[in-house]
Design an enzyme around this catalytic site. Structure first.
Site, PDB file in Angstrom:
ATOM      1  N   PRO A  59      -2.919  23.817  61.898  1.00  0.00           N
ATOM      2  CA  PRO A  59      -4.205  23.752  61.184  1.00  0.00           C
ATOM      3  C   PRO A  59      -4.227  22.616  60.165  1.00  0.00           C
ATOM      4  O   PRO A  59      -3.350  22.506  59.325  1.00  0.00           O
ATOM      5  CB  PRO A  59      -4.310  25.110  60.496  1.00  0.00           C
ATOM      6  N   GLU A  60      -5.209  21.736  60.295  1.00  0.00           N
ATOM      7  CA  GLU A  60      -5.428  20.678  59.318  1.00  0.00           C
ATOM      8  C   GLU A  60      -6.714  21.020  58.559  1.00  0.00           C
ATOM      9  O   GLU A  60      -7.265  22.097  58.718  1.00  0.00           O
ATOM     10  CB  GLU A  60      -5.529  19.313  60.030  1.00  0.00           C
ATOM     11  N   LYS A  68      -4.526  21.646  52.989  1.00  0.00           N
ATOM     12  CA  LYS A  68      -4.318  22.628  54.053  1.00  0.00           C
ATOM     13  C   LYS A  68      -4.028  24.019  53.497  1.00  0.00           C
ATOM     14  O   LYS A  68      -3.606  24.903  54.238  1.00  0.00           O
ATOM     15  CB  LYS A  68      -3.155  22.181  54.948  1.00  0.00           C
ATOM     16  N   ARG A 111       6.059  11.075  64.323  1.00  0.00           N
ATOM     17  CA  ARG A 111       5.024  11.878  64.972  1.00  0.00           C
ATOM     18  C   ARG A 111       4.454  11.141  66.175  1.00  0.00           C
ATOM     19  O   ARG A 111       4.338   9.910  66.180  1.00  0.00           O
ATOM     20  CB  ARG A 111       3.868  12.158  63.985  1.00  0.00           C
TER      21      ARG A 111
END
Ligand SMILES: [Zn+2]
Length: 275
Positions: A2-3, A61, A265
């Protein structure tokens, strides 16, 4: 994971279910890793039990329940944390770590991989807490201006994507929205932040805000095992321009989307229209 748009979606969904309710009792899984930052289940129970919930906020977040004592119950959902509401007599699903009994329903925090965390902060402790002191402005707030960005990027040799992920430039942007924002701004994620020209900085600010707003309007993105609130899915996955689309044609220029690793990433970009 979740961002900002996913956490904002969860916040908006939970707000009418929580605000104005009282926490009647608190169950915490024995030895839960969600509590690794706090002093233990007994103190968590003591600080939450009997408290009214006056508001539900978000910073980056993090979800923040504002209690009627002026304290804050802070939740970070990590990779796979999810909230569920359940009838008072319904059993807890697997991987339930926390169950708050409210008047008419229970609120459950379920987290299979337990990268989430929860903690309670006293009145006035929020801004000074190390987590929040380090956070940059909310990208959808007025403080996130072109002048602010230009000032923070000046002279930086760090790739722009790494700065977007770092939370100090802006709060709440993760891997999906960093890549989508760079694509919308036509900027390569590996570009040294300090090399961005004025018009590119303005484009990046516009891109970040536009991408986040559009995702919030779709109730966020669902990727693999992450779903928000009771297994519902966000609709933004269908609108992603680069994230997860390696080898597929760019929706803007027809070039093939590439993937590499940047700042540890997976990073997706279009070599045809990002410079
Ligand atoms: Zn392209």
């Amino acid at each position: 994971v979740p961002e900002l748009p996913e956490v904002e979606t969860i916040r908006a969904c939970l707000e009418p279910k929580l605000v104005g309710r009282r926490i009647e009792s608190v169950w915490v899984r024995q030895g839960s890793r969600l509590l690794r930052d706090t002093v233990g289940p007994a103190q968590l129970r003591r600080r939450l039990t009997g408290r009214g919930i006056e508001g539900l906020g978000r910073r980056g977040k993090y979800l923040i329940l504002v209690l009627d004592t002026g304290e804050y119950f802070v939740v970070h959902l990590g990779m796979t944390g999810m909230f569920y509401t359940a009838a008072p007599d319904a059993p807890s699903p697997r991987h339930t770590h926390l169950r708050l009994k409210l008047a008419d329903a229970d609120l459950l925090l379920v987290d299979p991989r337990t990268f989430g965390r929860v903690f309670v902060l006293g009145e006035g402790e929020l801004q000074a807490h190390p987590v929040f002191r380090r956070l940059g402005p909310e990208p959808l707030d007025r403080a996130f201006t072109v002048a602010y960005l230009a000032d923070r990027l000046r002279g930086r040799r760090t790739p722009i994507k790494a700065l977007l992920l770092g939370q100090q430039l802006a709060a709440g942007i993760g891997n999906i929205y960093a890549d989508e924002s760079c694509h919308a701004a036509r900027i390569l994620p590996r570009r040294a932040a300090g090399s961005l020209e004025a018009r590119e900085i303005a484009a990046l600010r516009r891109a970040v805000r536009g991408v986040l707003r559009r995702s919030i309007a779709c109730q966020g993105t669902t990727i693999r095992d992450y779903q928000w609130d009771e297994g519902r899915s966000g609709g933004f996955a269908a609108k992603l321009k680069v994230y997860g689309r390696q080898g597929r044609p760019c929706r803007r220029c027809g070039g093939l989307i590439e993937r590499n690793v940047l700042a540890g990433r997976s990073t997706f970009f279009c070599p045809g229209c990002q410079f």
